[in-house]
Enzyme design. Structure first.
Site, short mmCIF file in Angstrom:
data_model
loop_
_atom_site.label_atom_id
_atom_site.label_comp_id
_atom_site.label_asym_id
_atom_site.label_seq_id
_atom_site.Cartn_x
_atom_site.Cartn_y
_atom_site.Cartn_z
N GLU A 12 0.82 -0.96 -0.14
CA GLU A 12 -0.02 0.15 0.03
C GLU A 12 0.83 1.33 -0.09
O GLU A 12 2.03 1.37 0.52
CB GLU A 12 -0.87 -0.03 1.36
N ARG B 129 0.71 -2.58 12.21
CA ARG B 129 -0.08 -3.50 11.23
C ARG B 129 -0.54 -2.76 9.74
O ARG B 129 -1.55 -2.84 9.43
CB ARG B 129 -1.29 -4.03 11.89
N CYS C 45 7.69 -1.86 -2.34
CA CYS C 45 8.65 -2.97 -2.44
C CYS C 45 9.78 -2.44 -1.39
O CYS C 45 10.44 -3.27 -0.76
CB CYS C 45 9.21 -2.63 -3.82
N HIS D 258 12.04 -0.38 -8.59
CA HIS D 258 11.54 -1.67 -7.94
C HIS D 258 12.88 -2.38 -7.26
O HIS D 258 13.96 -2.58 -7.91
CB HIS D 258 10.87 -2.83 -8.73
N ASP E 181 11.27 -12.09 -3.42
CA ASP E 181 10.50 -10.52 -3.61
C ASP E 181 9.20 -10.79 -3.26
O ASP E 181 8.26 -11.36 -3.82
CB ASP E 181 10.24 -10.06 -5.09
#
Length: 279
Positions: A46, A71, A76, A115, A130
């Site tokens: 997110e 939480r 990435c 990424h 990943d």
């Protein structure tokens, strides 16, 4: 935990992902597979902090506080830096690299390296690891072997060796009967400073997809959940007859419910105004 803490709280991480094995499991392929399956089912992808104009911090203490204690989820760099620290603490040999995202991209120009991915070296060989690629995240490590179709709990993937200098590879996913590119990478080592610079770019550059759009995703057994702005995608990976479904979320209340339930995020405060601006 202070802001400069460089240690990982394995107990808290294992509790967060639902790992019930040994307190200090061995650095084996079985352990890697177990963690790789549990992590993306428990910790969502997110970008809510970017939408809220908050900085995305990549020091380990901040990542643990956000993804484990609070939480929340992340993207990435947060996911793979967290997993890298866990694996290194357990004794795994881990190397860090960067990829160019090709998923959902039609433009012919080469995208930037935005990424983060990992390679883990085991006695059995090297494995692509990943847990941070949004809606097409892997749920298992992949043997670093070009051309080999590999079945994971959430679909089939393979690596294509495309040569070049430096030698480059493309991760591909088998989707709707054909192979689609996910990202391209080479084996030029990346350092934490490289990720800090890329993180600043993707979280602040006006044309970055993360700055003005909501992206969220999580895996569940046999299911991929993906949310882009107001559209929820649900893909059933174990039932070809169920296939995929899409649902548009008209209200902020609907978005909050999906973010909390299907995506599994403990939502930050002051979010409603940002959600109401989504296209």
């Amino acid at each position: 935990m202070n802001a400069h803490d460089t240690s990982i709280d394995l107990t808290a991480y294992f509790a967060r992902i639902g790992y019930s094995g040994p307190a200090h499991p061995p650095a084996t392929l079985d352990t890697l597979r177990a963690l790789h399956l549990l992590h993306p089912q428990a910790i969502p992808f997110e970008n809510l902090d970017v939408l809220l104009g908050r900085p995305v911090k990549l020091d380990l203490a901040s990542i643990q506080r956000k993804l484990v204690t609070s939480r929340r989820g992340g993207y990435c760099y947060e996911h793979n830096l967290l997993l890298r620290s866990v694996l290194q603490t357990l004794g795994f040999r881990v190397r860090s690299f960067a990829g160019r995202v090709l998923w959902g991209r039609d433009a012919p120009d080469m995208p930037a390296r935005t990424h983060m991915l990992l390679l883990v070296d085991l006695d059995e060989g090297t494995y692509l690891t990943d847990v941070g690629f949004g809606g097409m995240v892997l749920s298992a490590p992949l043997a670093f072997e070009a051309g080999l179709e590999q079945i994971t709990p959430h679909g089939a993937f393979r690596l294509e060796d495309i040569g070049g200098e430096p030698r480059s590879y493309v991760l591909q996913a088998h989707v709707n009967g054909h192979w689609a590119p996910v990202y391209r990478f080479d084996l030029d080592p990346q350092y934490d400073a490289d990720y800090e610079m890329a993180n600043h770019f993707v979280s602040t550059y006006p044309q970055s997809v993360f700055v003005h759009n909501l992206l969220a995703a999580r895996l569940a057994p046999g299911v991929r959940y993906g949310l882009f702005n107001r559209r929820l995608h649900v893909h059933h990976t174990h039932d070809e007859h169920a296939g995929s479904e899409q649902r548009d979320l008209a209200s902020v209340a609907d978005l909050r419910r999906v973010l909390e339930s299907e995506i599994g995020i403990r939502l930050p405060e002051e979010l409603d105004a940002a959600l109401s601006r989504l296209p």
